[in-house]
Motif scaffolding. Structure first.
Motif, PDB file in Angstrom:
ATOM      1  N   ALA A 133     -44.110  13.535   4.298  1.00  0.00           N
ATOM      2  CA  ALA A 133     -45.255  12.787   4.846  1.00  0.00           C
ATOM      3  C   ALA A 133     -46.159  12.345   3.701  1.00  0.00           C
ATOM      4  CB  ALA A 133     -46.023  13.665   5.823  1.00  0.00           C
ATOM      5  N   CYS A 134     -46.444  11.067   3.649  1.00  0.00           N
ATOM      6  CA  CYS A 134     -47.075  10.504   2.448  1.00  0.00           C
ATOM      7  C   CYS A 134     -48.451  11.027   2.195  1.00  0.00           C
ATOM      8  CB  CYS A 134     -47.154   8.983   2.537  1.00  0.00           C
ATOM      9  SG  CYS A 134     -48.535   8.379   3.538  1.00  0.00           S
ATOM     10  N   GLU A 458     -49.245   2.990 -10.579  1.00  0.00           N
ATOM     11  CA  GLU A 458     -50.211   4.017 -10.948  1.00  0.00           C
ATOM     12  C   GLU A 458     -51.578   3.489 -10.552  1.00  0.00           C
ATOM     13  OE1 GLU A 458     -49.834   6.334 -14.740  1.00  0.00           O
ATOM     14  OE2 GLU A 458     -51.745   5.340 -15.124  1.00  0.00           O
ATOM     15  N   GLN A 566     -55.256  20.665  -1.545  1.00  0.00           N
ATOM     16  CA  GLN A 566     -55.685  21.360  -2.768  1.00  0.00           C
ATOM     17  C   GLN A 566     -55.217  20.633  -4.024  1.00  0.00           C
ATOM     18  OE1 GLN A 566     -54.667  25.571  -2.309  1.00  0.00           O
ATOM     19  NE2 GLN A 566     -55.051  25.317  -0.144  1.00  0.00           N
ATOM     20  N   ILE A 567     -55.455  19.349  -4.019  1.00  0.00           N
ATOM     21  CA  ILE A 567     -55.017  18.511  -5.134  1.00  0.00           C
ATOM     22  C   ILE A 567     -56.004  18.651  -6.293  1.00  0.00           C
ATOM     23  CG2 ILE A 567     -54.572  16.128  -5.802  1.00  0.00           C
ATOM     24  CD1 ILE A 567     -53.679  15.654  -2.918  1.00  0.00           C
ATOM     25  N   ASP A 568     -55.491  18.491  -7.500  1.00  0.00           N
ATOM     26  CA  ASP A 568     -56.295  18.705  -8.702  1.00  0.00           C
ATOM     27  C   ASP A 568     -57.141  17.470  -9.007  1.00  0.00           C
ATOM     28  OD1 ASP A 568     -57.089  19.363 -11.474  1.00  0.00           O
ATOM     29  OD2 ASP A 568     -55.631  20.969 -11.160  1.00  0.00           O
ATOM     30  N   ASP A 571     -56.546  14.956 -11.887  1.00  0.00           N
ATOM     31  CA  ASP A 571     -55.500  13.931 -11.819  1.00  0.00           C
ATOM     32  C   ASP A 571     -55.941  12.820 -10.869  1.00  0.00           C
ATOM     33  OD1 ASP A 571     -53.285  12.365 -11.653  1.00  0.00           O
ATOM     34  OD2 ASP A 571     -51.909  13.958 -11.009  1.00  0.00           O
ATOM     35  N   GLY A 572     -56.581  11.796 -11.431  1.00  0.00           N
ATOM     36  CA  GLY A 572     -57.065  10.682 -10.612  1.00  0.00           C
ATOM     37  C   GLY A 572     -55.953   9.921  -9.920  1.00  0.00           C
ATOM     38  N   THR A 573     -54.737   9.986 -10.457  1.00  0.00           N
ATOM     39  CA  THR A 573     -53.613   9.254  -9.854  1.00  0.00           C
ATOM     40  C   THR A 573     -53.074   9.971  -8.623  1.00  0.00           C
ATOM     41  OG1 THR A 573     -51.819  10.367 -11.081  1.00  0.00           O
ATOM     42  CG2 THR A 573     -52.925   8.529 -12.182  1.00  0.00           C
ATOM     43  N   ALA A 574     -53.535  11.213  -8.402  1.00  0.00           N
ATOM     44  CA  ALA A 574     -52.955  12.020  -7.326  1.00  0.00           C
ATOM     45  C   ALA A 574     -53.293  11.436  -5.953  1.00  0.00           C
ATOM     46  CB  ALA A 574     -53.450  13.462  -7.426  1.00  0.00           C
ATOM     47  N   ALA A 575     -52.447  11.799  -4.972  1.00  0.00           N
ATOM     48  CA  ALA A 575     -52.548  11.236  -3.620  1.00  0.00           C
ATOM     49  C   ALA A 575     -52.599   9.712  -3.695  1.00  0.00           C
ATOM     50  CB  ALA A 575     -53.745  11.795  -2.850  1.00  0.00           C
ATOM     51  N   LEU A 576     -51.669   9.160  -4.445  1.00  0.00           N
ATOM     52  CA  LEU A 576     -51.541   7.701  -4.580  1.00  0.00           C
ATOM     53  C   LEU A 576     -52.843   7.074  -5.096  1.00  0.00           C
ATOM     54  CD1 LEU A 576     -49.622   7.352  -1.225  1.00  0.00           C
ATOM     55  CD2 LEU A 576     -48.615   6.902  -3.459  1.00  0.00           C
TER      56      LEU A 576
END
Lengths: 601, 149
Positions: A133-134, A458, A566-568, A571-576
């Motif tokens: 799931a995206c 990105e 719980q994304i870091d 990392d600005g690129t995280a979760a698309l």
């Protein structure tokens, strides 16, 4: 309050609103909901969008702009989940039904006993589905019909549960998680069938919409959104308005060789149904991959809207909001069906606030675009050509391979994502909860690996003009402009409801559930819930004859993935790329799904 | 750079086929085999959990070449699709020093090879074991030396 447009029109609007007791008087000849929405069932709430025209309007007025300040919690219920709660509670008779995000438990609560748990149904979805799931593992709700509660599970089953007993009536396997397919949308009721579709526009799925018989769960038809006409259910009934939608097998020829086979185009958002025209309307997601350089062509039939015969699935027309989508502008947002005079002629229209930043007014019989006006600052396009229907992209903002293009607005979640609007029969305004986000992007090479993301960009998102990441706007449909707007710090990722009491409700990602005056936009009441709100408010009459308002609290979804997943934040690129715009969300909210129900004591 | 990634991707697909062939002939594969390794620090009866150190793990996590190769594979094998630049998304946050399924290079290699129940796919047979060790070596650096992305 945001002073959206301080030109003469803005002052005139404020002046007029202050003179007249209600906006309805000002726009007496304005749009109305179709007659098929005229029912006497406002005691209940049987589908997320309230009715098949998707107006999310309730004629209940016990709670109104005068007394809403006295609203208090009547009861609460913990869903036991820590993921984004996007669902709408349903009320049928004396029972409330709540579907949770994964693991998609259905709870039945007894409204005669302050929401005491009657029973639960566990569809036991495969835990592996969470990895396909995206954007968090959400579920947008269920629908009631034929004595059953029908909804979709993350691992691709449509299930029907006896509304009295909680026993499974049928379950139908609709897709394959190993191919990146999941299901998150709420089914749409079309007479004796439900429409469902897949999620997976970021996974290179070959998207589809399908109809199931509500009695048996048997699949009546399935229409793919890419590939040859026979798979797309395009036949002799197909009469699109614009020339760019005409031709044989465009679902093949508008793609590089064979790439339509994993071209995305999923169906995960909202749908509406017109029983008079016997047409179902549903949108199609972005094409895959996001990297647009890899898929030259219009990429039919993605990022657009279908009108189909609900009995056969045969396409009547298609309109592509974003041909050759460059920015993940899914076309899946709600379509609100209204009747209105357009330049002196009565028209059956649909109204659709799109990810690409325009509110479309379209003739829903023919698929003609009557108007398309921006509701967010837009840099990615200059407008919609009403002769050809085509979105006019800005060349300088076209993403490139290996080179960063900056300040593209709106961002991939669009000026508005899934969070559904509401239309008031009284004020005649459309209430739009939405985003104010822009982004920077660079395209990267990507190969297709089945069952894994197929994106190839990105992305770094950031707040749009003004610095507020969200807004709640009241929209004048006929004139195509904002009447007023409320700035919110975070994207307004919740749905909304508006009532005959001249009150509208919505929630914020830092947990405030708000009631506002539907005419002026003034904040009348707010309550701090336990987690951020991304759910859909509903209202109903309880067994005691009193009006209640219900909302699920529980942050998550794509915008709230930084908390729910719980994304870091480093990392600005995280979760698309959404994390870049939401780095402060973990400072103001935590996870946890809870139902809140309010009433005036 | 992008061509390197693309080449690595194509090479990966070929090697994936080889890896699948390798599964049936254990000779030569032993060097890269996963050691027995515990996921938890507790064990009943006063025993000691298996730490599961391996020669290959020790070698790869100190090797800039293998770490660099792992970095290219991280994109080419689409680990980045779910784990972004390491911060997570559909997949878990790899920049946290304590990971749900263990933080040692042996734990990481086991996670990549076997998959995990809540959505991590099993890459055994799709990526050769040698490359799984390279990926594990790179993933380890994400929490040891986290940088803003």
């Amino acid at each position: 309050m945001m002073e959206w447009n301080k030109g003469p029109a803005w002052y005139a609007a404020v002046f007029t609103a202050s003179l007249l007791t209600s906006w309805a008087f000002f726009s007496a000849q304005a749009q109305t909901p179709p007659t098929f929405t005229n029912t006497n069932d406002d005691k209940e709430w049987t589908m997320p969008a309230k009715n098949v025209a998707s107006t999310r309007y309730s004629s209940l007025d016990q709670i109104n702009s005068k007394n809403v300040k006295d609203l208090k919690v009547a009861f609460t219920f913990s869903t036991g989940t820590e993921k984004g709660a996007e669902g709408a509670p349903l009320v049928i008779g004396d029972t409330m039904y709540v579907v949770t995000p994964y693991p998609n438990i259905l709870f039945a609560l007894d409204l005669t006993k302050n929401g005491a748990l009657k029973w639960r149904y566990d569809p036991k979805p495969s835990p592996a589905a969470q990895g396909e799931a995206c954007c968090d593992v959400v579920n947008r709700g269920a629908v009631f019909t034929d004595g059953k509660i029908i909804y979709n599970t993350l691992d691709d089953y449509t299930v029907a549960v006896d509304a009295n007993t909680g026993k499974e009536a049928w379950r139908t396997k609709m897709g394959e998680i190993n191919k990146g397919e999941t299901m998150t949308m709420a089914p749409l009721l079309m007479k004796d069938k439900v429409l469902v579709g897949d999620s997976g526009g970021e996974m290179g799925v070959r998207g589809w919409g399908a109809a199931l018989d509500v009695k048996t769960g048997k699949i009546v038809w399935r229409a793919y959104n890419t590939g040859p006409d026979k798979d797309v259910l395009i036949g002799s009934d197909f009469k699109p308005f614009y020339d760019s939608e005409k031709g044989k097998d465009l679902g093949v020829s508008t793609w590089p060789a064979d790439s339509w086979q994993h071209g995305g185009g999923s169906v995960w958002g909202w749908a509406s149904y017109d029983p008079d025209l016997n047409l179902v309307y549903y949108g199609v997601s972005n094409p895959g991959p996001w990297n647009s350089s890899l898929r030259p062509g219009d990429n039919k039939w993605t990022a657009g809207l279908w009108a189909r015969n609900p009995d056969t699935g045969q396409a009547r027309w298609f309109y592509q909001y974003s041909p050759h989508d460059l920015y993940d502008y899914d076309g899946v947002n709600e379509v609100i069906l209204l009747d209105m005079d357009w330049q002196g002629q009565p028209r059956k229209v649909l109204v659709h606030p799109d990810r690409n930043g325009y509110v479309y007014v379209m003739d829903r019989t023919t698929g003609e675009v009557l108007s398309a006006n921006p509701f967010q600052d837009i840099t990615s396009s200059t407008g919609v050509d009403l002769k050809t229907g085509r979105l006019q992209y800005v060349a300088a903002k076209q993403p490139k391979v290996g080179e960063t293009v900056t300040d593209i607005c709106p961002a991939p979640p669009g000026a508005k994502d899934w969070q559904p609007s509401a239309f008031s029969n009284k004020s005649k305004l459309l209430y739009i909860p939405h985003n104010n986000l822009c982004f920077d992007t660079k395209e990267l090479d990507v190969g297709y690996i089945e069952g894994t993301p197929y994106v190839g960009t990105e992305v770094h998102m950031h707040a749009g003009h003004g610095g507020n990441r969200g807004e709640y706007a009241a929209w004048d449909i006929a004139n195509g402009k904002k009447v007023w707007a409320i700035q919110e710090n975070f994207p307004v990722w919740s749905g909304t409801v508006v009532t005959a009491g001249d009150v509208a409700f919505y929630g914020t990602m830092d947990g405030w559930f708000k009631a506002i005056d539907a005419n002026s936009g003034d904040l009348l009441w707010q309550f701090k819930t336990g987690s951020g709100i991304i759910g859909q408010p509903v209202t109903y009459l309880g067994p005691d004859g009193k009006q209640y308002v219900a909302i699920l609290s529980g942050v998550g979804g794509w915008s709230g993935a930084i908390v729910a997943g719980q994304i870091d934040r480093r990392d600005g690129t995280a979760a698309l790329g959404f994390v870049n715009a939401m780095k402060d969300l973990p400072d103001v909210t935590t996870t946890g799904g809870t139902l809140y129900v309010f009433a005036i004591p | 750079m992008k061509y390197v990634a693309l080449l690595a991707f194509c090479a990966g697909l070929i090697l994936a086929a080889m890896a699948r062939a390798q599964e049936s002939s254990p000779s030569g594969a032993d060097k890269y085999a996963l050691p027995p390794v515990s996921l938890v620090p507790i064990t009943p009866g006063g025993g000691t959990p298996i730490e599961g150190k391996s020669k290959i793990g020790e070698e790869y996590e100190k090797s800039p070449e293998h770490i660099q190769a792992g970095k290219l594979l991280f994109s080419a094998m689409n680990c980045s699709g779910c784990h972004s630049s390491g911060g997570g998304g559909m997949g878990l946050n790899l920049m946290l020093p304590t990971k749900v399924y263990g933080s040692s290079i042996e734990n990481l290699a086991a996670t990549i090879a076997e998959g995990r129940p809540n959505g991590m796919p099993s890459f055994r047979g799709f990526i050769p074991m040698e490359q799984i060790w390279e990926l594990a070596a790179y993933v380890k650096t994400l929490s040891v030396n986290p940088t803003d992305k």
